[in-house]
Design a protein around this motif. Structure first.
Motif, short mmCIF file in Angstrom:
data_model
loop_
_atom_site.label_atom_id
_atom_site.label_comp_id
_atom_site.label_asym_id
_atom_site.label_seq_id
_atom_site.Cartn_x
_atom_site.Cartn_y
_atom_site.Cartn_z
N GLU A 587 -1.09 5.36 9.14
CA GLU A 587 -1.18 6.00 10.60
C GLU A 587 -2.01 7.20 10.22
OE1 GLU A 587 2.81 6.22 12.61
OE2 GLU A 587 3.51 5.50 10.59
N VAL A 588 -3.02 7.20 11.16
CA VAL A 588 -4.11 8.12 10.97
C VAL A 588 -3.85 8.97 12.17
CG1 VAL A 588 -6.35 8.44 10.67
CG2 VAL A 588 -5.59 6.67 9.76
N GLU A 589 -4.01 10.44 11.93
CA GLU A 589 -3.76 11.16 13.10
C GLU A 589 -4.93 11.89 13.55
OE1 GLU A 589 -0.94 14.40 12.43
OE2 GLU A 589 0.88 12.62 11.78
N ASP A 590 -5.20 12.63 14.82
CA ASP A 590 -6.49 13.08 15.04
C ASP A 590 -7.06 14.16 14.08
OD1 ASP A 590 -6.38 11.37 17.20
OD2 ASP A 590 -5.66 12.86 18.60
N ASP A 591 -6.16 14.81 13.31
CA ASP A 591 -6.74 15.95 12.50
C ASP A 591 -6.99 15.47 11.04
OD1 ASP A 591 -4.28 15.19 11.40
OD2 ASP A 591 -3.42 17.47 11.62
N GLY A 592 -6.99 14.26 10.86
CA GLY A 592 -7.36 13.42 9.58
C GLY A 592 -6.17 13.66 8.52
N THR A 593 -5.07 13.54 9.13
CA THR A 593 -3.59 13.28 8.55
C THR A 593 -3.51 11.75 8.21
OG1 THR A 593 -2.68 15.61 8.99
CG2 THR A 593 -1.09 13.65 8.01
N VAL A 594 -3.22 11.25 7.11
CA VAL A 594 -3.04 10.13 6.81
C VAL A 594 -1.62 9.71 6.34
CG1 VAL A 594 -3.63 7.83 5.81
CG2 VAL A 594 -5.40 9.46 6.56
N THR A 595 -1.00 9.01 6.91
CA THR A 595 0.66 8.79 6.46
C THR A 595 0.56 7.15 5.76
OG1 THR A 595 1.52 10.48 7.75
CG2 THR A 595 3.09 8.68 6.91
N ILE A 596 0.91 7.02 4.79
CA ILE A 596 1.41 5.68 4.25
C ILE A 596 2.49 5.34 4.26
CG2 ILE A 596 0.48 3.99 2.50
CD1 ILE A 596 -1.83 5.79 2.04
N SER A 597 3.00 4.31 4.41
CA SER A 597 4.58 3.84 4.48
C SER A 597 4.60 2.39 4.11
CB SER A 597 5.23 4.15 5.57
OG SER A 597 4.98 3.01 6.69
N ALA A 598 5.47 2.09 2.95
CA ALA A 598 5.45 0.72 2.35
C ALA A 598 6.87 0.65 1.84
CB ALA A 598 4.62 0.49 1.28
N ALA A 599 7.32 -0.53 1.49
CA ALA A 599 8.90 -0.61 1.12
C ALA A 599 8.77 -0.58 -0.05
CB ALA A 599 8.87 -2.42 1.33
N SER A 600 7.82 -0.50 -1.17
CA SER A 600 7.85 0.06 -2.58
C SER A 600 6.85 1.09 -2.83
CB SER A 600 7.60 -1.22 -3.50
OG SER A 600 6.27 -1.70 -3.14
N LEU A 601 7.07 1.65 -4.04
CA LEU A 601 6.23 2.95 -4.28
C LEU A 601 4.91 2.26 -4.67
CD1 LEU A 601 5.53 5.94 -4.87
CD2 LEU A 601 6.72 5.69 -7.14
N GLU A 602 5.03 0.97 -5.34
CA GLU A 602 3.76 0.48 -6.08
C GLU A 602 2.76 0.21 -4.72
OE1 GLU A 602 6.64 -0.22 -6.92
OE2 GLU A 602 6.82 0.71 -8.86
N ASP A 603 3.39 -0.20 -3.66
CA ASP A 603 2.57 -0.73 -2.46
C ASP A 603 1.84 0.36 -1.90
OD1 ASP A 603 2.94 -3.37 -3.00
OD2 ASP A 603 4.48 -3.37 -1.49
#
Length: 728
Positions: A587-603
């Motif tokens: 997910e990318v917000e307008d201010d450039g913040t990128v949040t990554i979510s996944a089931a595992s830490l490796e992914d």
């Protein structure tokens, strides 16, 4: 005839107006502060036959048009009340209910409608002031005056009627209701504010309440309402007969250990009394069963209050004693966090769920729309009190208790930069005998720490009760049970950390309490809270270092705004491919913040590497591990970052003469290249031969360092160790 009064309180003028609108209601008025206006109206009707309670209903509604907005969704019309509207309806109800005469059973309906909102001055307190004022100018026998005020503690100063912006930076947000005699209701939330400071803020609010009451009295003097006379029903001969015959037995039954056992003993005594008081067959009774039950309930009230005033509690505890406490964590598998908190016969099962930013709740209303990253839902099933009744959606009580616990815990949660998860807590009350909302606060703290949420400080809560016969004769009760709440005069809930209060709520059945009772209750609540916190921290002293393996893994970074397009790609092509490849959600917000979510830490880490590569800036002089994407007669194009390639000219492929590019590489080959230039058109020039030369030099230097670090011959070792032996 329109009548209007106003007075400047705080930064702007508070005004009340009546006589023009809602003239068929028993009482109607407009209340305004700034550009926020609320209309309040009250009506009454005859009592319903057979009821033994006061049927007061308070309803607050917000019209979206007040803020120049349309309701969201497909239906462009306001529907069922929102959570905010339910909470404000409760705020209106709680202070006015004790000011009706004892035994009054007429239907009374209070309605408040927000007609205009400036999005800075909250209409909730105006609705509370207007509802009380409408009752005061109506014929209904309301024992006012009653006023309410919101104050905020900002930089050590108590500010009346603060704006939304002020409340955002306030250390304490407090709503207080009161009469001329004292305080009637409190609702407030703070950032670990010391009890002494909270007490000072409450009494400062009471001074502003007196100003609002003065404004109300000026209006009432001009309206001159004619009040209906109501004489409270006094206990009759049936009550006196029951008291003389069964008072001592009732006291004994009321001190039976255990909630269910105590209720059974009281019911058995009731059946015995009813059988003995009823006349023999063929004789007519001089009372009905309903009259008997009413007198019996009054006797029960008298018995419980006398016990408490004499220092005896139904369960045998001392007045300041807390019931036995049991704390457990990790009581459920698979969930992200769980805890069980039990205090006496009150039991709360807590479940914590951690989610991604997509799980945030969007909240819309006449104030600006916003997202909630923390939610606490409270459930009170009928089996928790051994009852059998219809199961419907959450009622006003459940919504109110959940909101109290939520806001009491919210101030100790980490910020989104430190902990980007969306958090939801469910509190299932499995057993209840008093103060389940404060059990929820304690259990929520345990659950959060078990889930690995890095809270600032642990929070605990307790309820303090009161039995008051006069201003001089009163007793405070720590950790009240159901009977003490029902027959007592106060339920004072206080939640907080070792440093201070985070949430406070006061409800009264008495007409008011004074400063001495408030400060004593705050002090007694703190002592109990510290004791509860010790028992909680003995089970789990601090938040876990990591979250549950079943919770999603979230990573967050920030990219330059001009790189957002490169990450998303045309029509979202690049980011969709990246999510599919790494099994993640980006997910990318307008201010450039990128949040990554996944089931595992490796992914999640794999996705983060791809994002960093896609959004990284190419640096001149840096060596990249590239991949050949195409071959031309004049050189090879090499991809050095996802979506970014450069030209390695044939003359930069090797130190020796190269007749054909294909002699050195082919499409798909990996090779190191160094960025030697970027021209004005952002074209990247690469060199393979310089990269190989520098890498070879680094490897040679590393081998020399390894040789110099090799262990010396035994004779040299001996010579080097000699001085060190002497030093030791």
């Amino acid at each position: 005839m329109k009548i209007r009064v106003e007075e400047k309180i705080g930064g702007q003028s508070l005004w009340i107006e009546t006589g023009e609108l809602g003239r068929q209601a028993a009482g109607c008025c407009l209340v305004g502060y700034g550009d926020t206006v609320v209309l309040c109206a009250v009506t009454s009707g005859p009592p319903r036959p057979g009821i033994d309670f006061f049927p007061l209903s308070c309803d607050y509604r917000e019209r979206y048009a007040a803020a120049g907005k349309f309701p969201g969704g497909f239906l462009k019309r306001e529907g069922r009340p929102s959570t905010r509207e339910v909470l404000i309806s409760r705020l209106i109800d709680r202070p006015i209910r004790p000011l009706f005469p004892e035994g009054y059973r007429d239907e009374v309906q209070v309605q408040a409608l927000t007609m205009a909102a400036d999005r800075q001055n909250d209409p909730d307190v105006l609705a509370m002031i207007g509802s009380a004022t409408a009752l005061m100018i109506s014929p209904i026998p309301f024992e006012g005056p009653l006023a309410s005020v919101r104050v905020a503690l900002i930089d050590g100063l108590v500010v009346p009627f603060p704006t939304e912006d002020m409340c955002e930076r306030a250390d304490l947000d407090l709503i207080v209701s009161g009469s001329e005699a004292g305080v009637l209701m409190i609702e407030g939330f703070g950032r670990e504010v010391p009890e002494e400071v909270v007490g000072d803020a409450i009494m400062a609010a009471f001074e502003f309440i007196k100003q609002v009451i003065g404004l109300q009295k000026r209006l009432v003097e001009q309206v001159q309402p004619k009040k209906l006379e109501f004489e409270p029903v006094k206990p009759g001969p049936l009550y006196e007969s029951l008291r003389s015959r069964y008072y001592d037995a009732f006291r004994a039954a009321k001190t039976t250990p255990g909630k269910l056992e105590r209720a059974a003993a009281v019911e058995a005594l009731r059946e015995q009394a009813l059988a003995e008081m009823m006349p023999s067959e063929g004789q007519e009774a001089d009372f009905t069963v309903e009259q008997f039950d009413s007198a019996w309930q009054e006797l029960e009230r008298r018995v419980v209050r006398d016990l408490l005033l004499n220092g005896t509690r139904p369960d045998g505890r001392a007045l300041s004693e807390i019931r036995p406490i049991t704390c457990k964590v990790d009581v459920l598998p698979r969930v992200h966090g769980s805890a069980l908190f039990q205090r006496g016969e009150t039991q709360a099962m807590i479940t914590v769920t951690l989610g991604t930013p997509r799980d945030e709740q969007r909240v819309d209303g006449i104030i600006d729309e916003y997202s909630k990253k923390f939610m606490l839902d409270y459930y009170f099933p009928p089996f928790s009190v051994g009852e059998c009744r219809p199961i419907r959606g959450p009622g006003r009580r459940e919504i109110g208790h959940g909101a109290l616990a939520e806001r009491s815990v919210e101030s100790v949660l980490p910020g989104p930069d430190e902990f980007p998860y969306t958090i939801r807590i469910i509190s299932d009350i499995l057993e209840s005998n008093g103060s389940s909302s404060m059990a929820t606060v304690c259990g929520a703290t345990l659950g959060l720490m078990a889930a690995g949420v890095p809270i600032v400080n642990p929070v605990a809560g307790i309820s303090i009760g009161l039995v008051k016969e006069s201003e001089e004769q009163w007793s405070l009760l720590t950790d009240i049970i159901g009977d003490e709440d029902h027959f007592g005069d106060m339920d004072f809930k206080a939640a907080g950390t070792p440093n201070g209060i985070t949430g406070i709520q006061l409800d009264l059945k008495a007409k008011s309490i004074n400063e001495a009772v408030i400060r004593a209750a705050l002090k007694q609540a703190r002592e109990a809270r510290i004791e509860i916190l010790r028992k909680m921290l003995a089970v789990i002293p601090r938040p876990r270092n990591d979250i549950s393996p079943w919770a999603p893994r979230l990573l967050r970074t920030k990219i330059s705004i001009d790189k957002i397009g490169a990450l998303i790609g045309p029509g979202g092509k690049i980011i969709r491919a990246l999510q599919e490849k790494t099994r993640s959600v980006i997910e990318v917000e307008d201010d450039g913040t990128v949040t990554i979510s996944a089931a595992s830490l490796e992914d999640a880490q794999a996705a983060m590497r791809q994002v960093e590569a896609l959004t990284a800036s190419i640096e001149i002089g840096k060596i990249y591990d590239g991949r050949v994407t195409s071959i031309k007669d004049f050189g090879a194009f090499v991809e050095i970052l996802p979506g970014r390639d450069g030209l390695c000219h044939i003359s930069e492929l090797a130190d020796e003469y190269v007749a054909s590019v294909s002699d050195i590489c082919k499409v798909g080959d990996a090779m190191p290249v160094k960025v030697i230039a970027i021209d004005d058109q952002d074209r990247v020039k690469l060199s393979r031969k310089i990269a190989l030369r520098e890498l070879t030099q680094k490897q040679g230097g590393g081998e020399q360092q390894e040789e110099s670090a090799a262990p010396p011959p035994p004779s040299q070792q001996h010579r080097r160790q000699g001085p060190s032996h002497r030093r030791r």
